[in-house]
Write an enzyme that holds these catalytic residues in place. Structure first.
Site, PDB file in Angstrom:
ATOM      1  N   ARG A  36       0.832  -1.217   0.000  1.00  0.00           N
ATOM      2  CA  ARG A  36       0.000   0.000   0.000  1.00  0.00           C
ATOM      3  C   ARG A  36       0.858   1.255   0.000  1.00  0.00           C
ATOM      4  O   ARG A  36       0.466   2.308  -0.506  1.00  0.00           O
ATOM      5  CB  ARG A  36      -0.922  -0.017   1.220  1.00  0.00           C
ATOM      6  CG  ARG A  36      -1.983   1.052   1.225  1.00  0.00           C
ATOM      7  CD  ARG A  36      -2.922   0.901   2.422  1.00  0.00           C
ATOM      8  NE  ARG A  36      -2.228   0.812   3.695  1.00  0.00           N
ATOM      9  CZ  ARG A  36      -1.707   1.848   4.365  1.00  0.00           C
ATOM     10  NH1 ARG A  36      -1.790   3.053   3.864  1.00  0.00           N
ATOM     11  NH2 ARG A  36      -1.110   1.671   5.524  1.00  0.00           N
ATOM     12  N   HIS A  60       2.834 -10.096  15.313  1.00  0.00           N
ATOM     13  CA  HIS A  60       2.589  -8.659  15.142  1.00  0.00           C
ATOM     14  C   HIS A  60       2.254  -8.050  16.494  1.00  0.00           C
ATOM     15  O   HIS A  60       1.519  -8.651  17.277  1.00  0.00           O
ATOM     16  CB  HIS A  60       1.403  -8.428  14.193  1.00  0.00           C
ATOM     17  CG  HIS A  60       1.798  -8.146  12.789  1.00  0.00           C
ATOM     18  ND1 HIS A  60       1.369  -8.903  11.721  1.00  0.00           N
ATOM     19  CD2 HIS A  60       2.583  -7.155  12.246  1.00  0.00           C
ATOM     20  CE1 HIS A  60       1.859  -8.396  10.597  1.00  0.00           C
ATOM     21  NE2 HIS A  60       2.601  -7.341  10.882  1.00  0.00           N
TER      22      HIS A  60
END
Ligand code: PCA
Length: 211
Positions: A90, A165
């Site tokens: 992105r 994460h």
């Protein structure tokens, strides 16, 4: 001697910090063995991250690789189950590369599972009072790319690899996104290492979600 390679990431995008790197440094400073813990901070670059990971693996010959990264916006530590063999960036990486819809690993399967005892890790992090969840997507950026490479390295061998994460650490989020104390992030990562070392087969318990 058993060797664990544990990595975090440098800051990326417009951010000046990355709690994954800070937490990994904290784990390294507290580690008392007896296993050997090798830690490093990877560049947030598609090419550079895997080059560095490969170099670290060749030099240290680890039995276990656990990579960690920031998932800004998530409220819980996320234990990733699967790396999808797809890059769809992105934003450009720190070298300015922005690949779109290309595989992480050419001529490989569509996805590769993490080989850590992910459910036992979630159980143990939760028991320490830290918000945690299993995750079915590590995204399609540099973290997922590293997960695909690490998990593929472990596949079909006794070696194990996976990815965790972490949310923002307290004082870091800019848009009111969730934060956890840095110490909790470091404790969660250390638990993931310890549980991996003590658990060969994952626990047999339902951990999925309906959506
Ligand atoms: N998080 C990004 C890349 C580096 C990091 O810490 C990701 O989730 O892909």
């Amino acid at each position: 001697m058993t060797t664990v390679l544990l990595t975090g990431f440098e800051p990326f995008g417009s951010d000046a910090v990355n709690p994954s790197g800070d937490a990994v440094r904290l784990v390294a400073s507290r580690w008392r063995g007896p296993e050997r813990l090798v830690t490093d901070i990877l560049p947030v670059a598609f090419r550079g991250s895997v080059e560095r990971l490969t170099e670290l693996i060749e030099t240290n010959e680890p039995d276990v690789v656990i990579a960690t990264g920031l998932a800004g916006g998530r409220s819980k530590v996320s234990v990733e189950r699967v790396g999808v063999n797809l890059i769809d960036a992105r934003i450009p990486d720190n070298d300015g590369d922005q690949p779109v819809d290309v595989p992480s690993l050419a001529d490989a399967q569509a996805a590769v599972f993490a080989s850590l005892p992910v459910k036992a890790i979630v159980r143990d992090i939760a028991a320490a009072g830290i918000p945690v969840a299993l995750s079915l997507s590590a995204g399609s950026y540099v973290c997922n790319h590293v997960l695909v490479h690490a998990a593929s390295w472990a596949q079909g061998s006794d070696r194990r690899a996976g990815f965790i994460h972490v949310p923002w650490a307290v004082g870091q989020a800019t848009n009111g996104e969730p934060e956890l104390p840095l110490d909790d992030l470091a404790r969660a990562i250390e638990i993931a290492v310890r549980t991996t070392l003590s658990t060969r087969a994952d626990i047999d318990t339902a951990g999925g979600t309906l959506h």
